[in-house]
Enzyme design. Sequence first.
Site, PDB file in Angstrom:
ATOM      1  N   ARG A  82       6.109   3.537  -0.038  1.00 49.33           N
ATOM      2  CA  ARG A  82       5.166   2.518   0.122  1.00 49.33           C
ATOM      3  C   ARG A  82       5.922   1.152   0.077  1.00 49.33           C
ATOM      4  NH1 ARG A  82       0.196   2.576  -3.888  1.00 49.33           N
ATOM      5  NH2 ARG A  82       1.558   2.095  -5.268  1.00 49.33           N
ATOM      6  N   LYS A 184       1.900  -3.978  -1.356  1.00 50.06           N
ATOM      7  CA  LYS A 184       1.975  -4.337  -2.722  1.00 50.06           C
ATOM      8  C   LYS A 184       2.885  -5.504  -2.877  1.00 50.06           C
ATOM      9  CE  LYS A 184       1.578  -1.820  -7.067  1.00 50.06           C
ATOM     10  NZ  LYS A 184       0.207  -2.158  -7.379  1.00 50.06           N
ATOM     11  N   GLU A 220     -11.925  -2.602  -2.368  1.00 51.61           N
ATOM     12  CA  GLU A 220     -11.249  -1.962  -3.890  1.00 51.61           C
ATOM     13  C   GLU A 220     -11.382  -2.934  -4.704  1.00 51.61           C
ATOM     14  OE1 GLU A 220      -7.035  -1.474  -3.566  1.00 51.61           O
ATOM     15  OE2 GLU A 220      -6.772  -3.121  -2.167  1.00 51.61           O
TER      16      GLU A 220
HETATM   17  N1  PLP Z   1      -5.197  -1.131  -5.231  1.00 53.75           N
HETATM   18  C1  PLP Z   1      -4.617  -2.067  -5.819  1.00 53.75           C
HETATM   19  C2  PLP Z   1      -4.898  -3.493  -5.370  1.00 53.75           C
HETATM   20  C3  PLP Z   1      -3.642  -1.816  -7.003  1.00 53.75           C
HETATM   21  O1  PLP Z   1      -2.801  -2.967  -7.496  1.00 53.75           O
HETATM   22  C4  PLP Z   1      -3.179  -0.524  -7.287  1.00 53.75           C
HETATM   23  C5  PLP Z   1      -2.203  -0.193  -8.303  1.00 53.75           C
HETATM   24  O2  PLP Z   1      -1.113   0.148  -7.967  1.00 53.75           O
HETATM   25  C6  PLP Z   1      -4.195   0.554  -6.709  1.00 53.75           C
HETATM   26  C7  PLP Z   1      -5.041   0.243  -5.717  1.00 53.75           C
HETATM   27  C8  PLP Z   1      -3.625   1.966  -7.014  1.00 53.75           C
HETATM   28  O3  PLP Z   1      -2.493   2.482  -6.524  1.00 53.75           O
HETATM   29  P1  PLP Z   1      -1.695   3.553  -7.101  1.00 53.75           P
HETATM   30  O4  PLP Z   1      -2.475   4.824  -7.403  1.00 53.75           O
HETATM   31  O5  PLP Z   1      -0.658   3.777  -6.122  1.00 53.75           O
HETATM   32  O6  PLP Z   1      -1.402   3.039  -8.388  1.00 53.75           O
HETATM   33  C1  COI Z   2      -0.708  -0.150 -10.916  1.00 53.58           C
HETATM   34  O1  COI Z   2      -1.526   0.539 -11.123  1.00 53.58           O
HETATM   35  O2  COI Z   2       0.354   0.158 -10.776  1.00 53.58           O
HETATM   36  C2  COI Z   2      -0.857  -1.576 -10.547  1.00 53.58           C
HETATM   37  O3  COI Z   2      -0.087  -2.094 -10.047  1.00 53.58           O
HETATM   38  C3  COI Z   2      -2.188  -2.144 -10.822  1.00 53.58           C
HETATM   39  C4  COI Z   2      -1.867  -3.512 -11.693  1.00 53.58           C
HETATM   40  C5  COI Z   2      -3.138  -4.024 -11.954  1.00 53.58           C
HETATM   41  C6  COI Z   2      -1.309  -3.168 -13.023  1.00 53.58           C
END
Ligand code: PLP
Ligand code: COI
Length: 340
Positions: A82, A184, A220
Amino acid sequence: MEKKNLDWSNIGFGYVQTDKRYVSNFKDGAWDEGGLTDDANVVLNECAGVLQYAQTVFEGMKAYTTEQGKTVIFRPDLNAERMVQSAKRLEMPVFPEDRFVDAVVQTVKANEAYVPPYGTGATLYIRPYMFGTNPVIGVKPADEYQFRVFGTPVGPYFKGGVKPLTIKVSDFDRAAPHGSGHIKAGLNYAMSMHAIVTAHQEGFDENLYLDAATRTNVEETGGANFLFVTKDGKLVTPKSNSILPSITRRSLVYVAKEYLGMEVEERTVPFAEVKEFAECGLCGTAAVISPVGKIVDHGNEICFPSGMTDMGPVTKKLYDTLTGIQMGRIEAPKGWIKVV
Ligand code: PLP
Ligand code: COI
């Protein structure tokens, strides 16, 4: 491994400085060999690309102590992949995926004393990131970059642990169609600061963002994807080109189908349908699965039948299975667990 003397069961989601971090620099078109350092500070030119035009991307994942006492990392290869997508979208150089995983492993190994013991509820949150370092004043990508990884022990992301959350339907948009919502990048989070401060001031835990084009579909929150459970026990989760492809959500879709035999729908979720669902939750690395009890849209309350005291039963099953896999209590699918 002797662990640090921290109050593991009571730490919040904050920064605790650990001993070592990984650094690699990109210059003249190539990454240097990189390595661990004690220096937690970054000194930059006043005109560094990241400071002027926010050219920065990041990742987040966790390391756990398993029931068997091993230190493991959950699916770091997917974070590596990612971050490649994020870097490309901001015209940054790609940090090679195998080197990303190696840097994460080195960082966790060097800070093993900070990986919370099994059973405390805490984990080591790992933050890889990359940013433009050389002076940039015209709007263009930097030529030089730094990639870093640090770890910090964390507890629950939301205060109150697993108490169901109250969410506000935001008046602000998080991401534009064809914008940067699917990567991200720090800029997406800068965009969300005013909205989250506003939501907190009004007594809400988080924001639900609608799609910016039509403001009719669920996207989201500021830091997690949505999960819904229908009255007949199906898992429904929003599909959109402007949300972050959550690794937790992708893992849960697999767990729901393959471990729990559930039907799963990944599709557009009209906000108008939300009142029909039996359960709601947020999922992400930081959020794990955080139950949602109530969503408020300009005074109109949607109260999920699962209530405001406990996680809904299906959400709980998903939570127990996912955390069981992460902590070594349940056998993981092949390739999900990286042993440090
Ligand atoms: N959506 C956003 C905006 C996020 O910052 C995160 C955190 O990483 C997620 C979703 C969840 O992603 P992940 O499950 O890869 O941590
Ligand atoms: C994560 O879950 O890794 C994120 O980056 C979310 C953040 C709001 C801490």
